[in-house]
Design an enzyme around this catalytic site. Structure first.
Site, PDB file in Angstrom:
ATOM      1  N   CYS A 381       0.837  -1.201   0.000  1.00 17.55           N
ATOM      2  CA  CYS A 381       0.000   0.000   0.000  1.00 17.55           C
ATOM      3  C   CYS A 381       0.875   1.255   0.000  1.00 17.55           C
ATOM      4  O   CYS A 381       1.504   1.542  -1.012  1.00 17.55           O
ATOM      5  CB  CYS A 381      -0.998  -0.049   1.153  1.00 17.55           C
ATOM      6  N   HIS A 515      -3.742  -5.050   0.563  1.00 18.79           N
ATOM      7  CA  HIS A 515      -3.183  -5.579   1.810  1.00 18.79           C
ATOM      8  C   HIS A 515      -3.263  -7.108   1.824  1.00 18.79           C
ATOM      9  O   HIS A 515      -4.214  -7.671   2.380  1.00 18.79           O
ATOM     10  CB  HIS A 515      -3.940  -5.000   3.009  1.00 18.79           C
ATOM     11  N   GLU A 517      -1.733  -9.135   3.575  1.00 22.14           N
ATOM     12  CA  GLU A 517      -1.635  -9.710   4.924  1.00 22.14           C
ATOM     13  C   GLU A 517      -3.009 -10.026   5.504  1.00 22.14           C
ATOM     14  O   GLU A 517      -3.139 -10.861   6.394  1.00 22.14           O
ATOM     15  CB  GLU A 517      -0.847  -8.770   5.857  1.00 22.14           C
TER      16      GLU A 517
END
Ligand code: GLN
Length: 543
Positions: A381, A515, A517
């Site tokens: 990001c 993102h 994650e």
């Protein structure tokens, strides 16, 4: 028939209610039940989206674009069930909805009150979208006795009557502290906390007692006696060496048995092999790598919760241990000697998401170090945006490159996204609009270049990933950046929004606008994290 498990906490905060809810969900799932976990947050923000990570840790984003409490990340990582907007509610959102209805005149002249209007809204939320689910686990944030959480506890009390005792179980988490001067574990705080909860009309059925050493049988019996529960429902919860050991520990202590017993349900023993496999990989790893994370909120580990877990998952995929070195980007500004000293000993550099200018020059300097020294680099990001600014300045000859997020600039390599397509249609934003809930949020598809590194890492050219950003790499600079070696290897399906950049002439240099994650699971590590850690492992063999 859907059954409900209410999770509350007493004595102090940070006792791990979120992990308890997630672990209990995982254990029930492992016995063949379907589960959904919900979080009730008593604060007045409509959602945590506008809060600093220092206030409340990371903001977790769901596929459907909800900005939620980080506990939803635990729920997803432990159960694999994707969270939704309807899994997290705050006092702020309840009041906003009630006041909107009141202004419309929906209450037909009634006085609008906490009981029944706020409590009814909480109950409606708990009971919504439950079709076909065996267990809904509802975690109440905060500590029992807080003024803010009273309406939630009251709503749960009412629900216990509305639904009947055979459909609800109350699990209460408490602390049993070790008092060094006395050389004893003390049960009194637990007794007080249960008394507080009982005075609000809820007799807990199961007590999870956090302690830093084994709880003697005599203390279990004492807690059972004073707190009006069977001894088998007093579950000791010692500090675990990994959060992924928690489901195994709680099962060994009888948590899921105790809960099912209160419901009167007989069920097969859970299949916990996926958790045993994870612990085996952690305990018997075949090497170690160190990843330098260059960010702004490095003082508070919760600010990057999902990121940290995703790095661990990348390690699980490669059967190696991942050490994280948290590096404050601000310290790298203007001092390249300090930066080099820190970064020379890491095997991968990651610049995570973030907001605002502070520390950005340190992040850009870290990107440069990774690019020049061939160290695996992963930008997420804001990290991808910094990689593009670094590329523009140092490989495309655009020395004034910057982002409009940091103020006016002549070379807006990164700028405000003013329009994009979502499932709802055309979204439009203007500078100076509301900050809350107005970013490009949630899952969006992206198309990857067929010959790109990311396509080979994902094993596909069509992906869907979660977003939370307001700025975007400006495609007017695409050609210049690509000539400098930074290739746009993933875009939105219509080709208008850059999603991924990579450097083909570098061992592993990838920046993503989303993102990843947030979608990594311990039993299903995200391919980008598995790939990044794999590259770091190779790097560790070189240095
Ligand atoms: N601040 C940047 C933006 O709004 C990046 C956001 C992020 O890293 N989550 O686009």
């Amino acid at each position: 028939m859907t059954r409900y498990i209410f999770v509350t906490g007493g004595v102090v905060s940070s006792l791990g209610k979120g992990l308890l809810a997630a672990s209990l969900g995982a254990l029930l799932q492992a016995r063949g039940f379907s589960v959904r976990i919900r979080k009730f947050d008593p604060y007045l923000n409509v959602d945590p989206g506008t809060m600093s990570p220092y206030q409340h840790g990371e903001v977790y984003v769901t596929d459907d674009g909800a900005e939620t409490d980080l506990d939803l990340g635990h729920y997803e990582r432990f159960t694999g069930v994707d969270g939704k907007q309807s899994d997290n509610i705050t006092t702020g959102r309840i009041y906003r909805d009630i006041i909107t209805r009141e202004r419309r005149g929906d209450y037909l002249g009634a006085t609008v009150q906490v009981i029944p209007h706020v409590t009814n809204a909480i109950k409606e939320f708990a009971l919504s979208e439950t079709d076909g689910i065996d267990f809904i686990i509802c975690e109440v944030g905060g500590t029992v006795g807080d003024i803010e959480s009273l309406p939630f506890i009251e709503a749960l009390r009412q629900l216990r009557n509305d639904l009947g005792r055979d459909r609800t179980v109350s699990v209460h988490t408490t602390l049993v502290p070790w008092i060094a001067a006395a050389g004893e574990l003390k049960t009194k705080p637990t007794q007080h906390s249960v008394r507080e909860l009982t005075s609000l009309g809820i007799q807990p059925d199961v007590l999870l007692c956090r302690c830093d050493r084994p709880l003697p049988q005599s203390d279990r019996e004492k807690i059972a006696l004073f707190c009006n529960v069977p001894v088998s429902a007093v579950i000791p919860a010692l500090d675990a060496r990994s959060i992924y050991d928690v489901p195994l520990r709680y099962h060994a202590e009888g948590l899921d048995d105790a809960v099912l017993k209160v419901f009167g349900i007989e069920a097969p023993q859970p299949d916990v092999s996926r958790w045993e496999d994870i612990m085996d990989r952690l305990d018997h790893h075949e090497g170690e790598v160190t990843i330098g994370v260059v960010g702004k909120y490095v003082g508070l580990p919760d600010a990057y919760k999902s990121l940290r877990e995703a790095l661990v998952h990348g390690g699980l995929a490669n059967r190696i241990k991942v050490n994280i070195r948290w590096l404050d980007a601000e310290l790298f500004e203007g001092d390249s000697a300090e930066l080099a000293a820190e970064l020379e000993s890491v095997h991968g550099i990651l610049v995570p998401g973030g907001f605002g200018e502070r520390g950005s020059e340190g992040k850009i300097a870290s990107v440069k170090f990774a690019r020049q020294r061939d160290v695996p680099f992963f930008g997420i990001c804001l990290g991808m945006q910094m990689a593009c600014i670094e590329g523009a300045r140092n490989t495309a000859g655009i020395s004034g490159a910057s982002t409009t997020e940091f103020g006016e600039t002549d070379e807006p390599v990164v700028g405000l996204i003013t329009e994009w397509m979502s499932e709802k249609g055309l979204e439009q934003r203007a500078a100076g609009g509301d900050l809350g809930g107005t970013m490009r949020l949630g899952a969006y598809p992206a198309t990857l270049g067929g010959n790109s590194k990311v396509a080979s890492i994902y094993g596909t050219t069509e992906i869907s990933e979660r977003h939370r950003h307001r700025y975007e790499v400006n495609t007017h600079y695409r050609e210049a950046l690509e000539q400098g070696g930074l290739i746009f290897s993933g875009t939105s399906p219509d080709g208008t929004l850059p999603e991924i950049v990579e450097r083909p002439d570098h061992p592993w240099f990838i920046g993503v606008q989303f993102h990843p994650e947030l979608k990594s699971r311990p039993f299903n590590p995200h391919p980008l994290f598995a790939g990044f850690i794999g590259a770091a492992l190779k790097q560790s063999r070189l240095v």
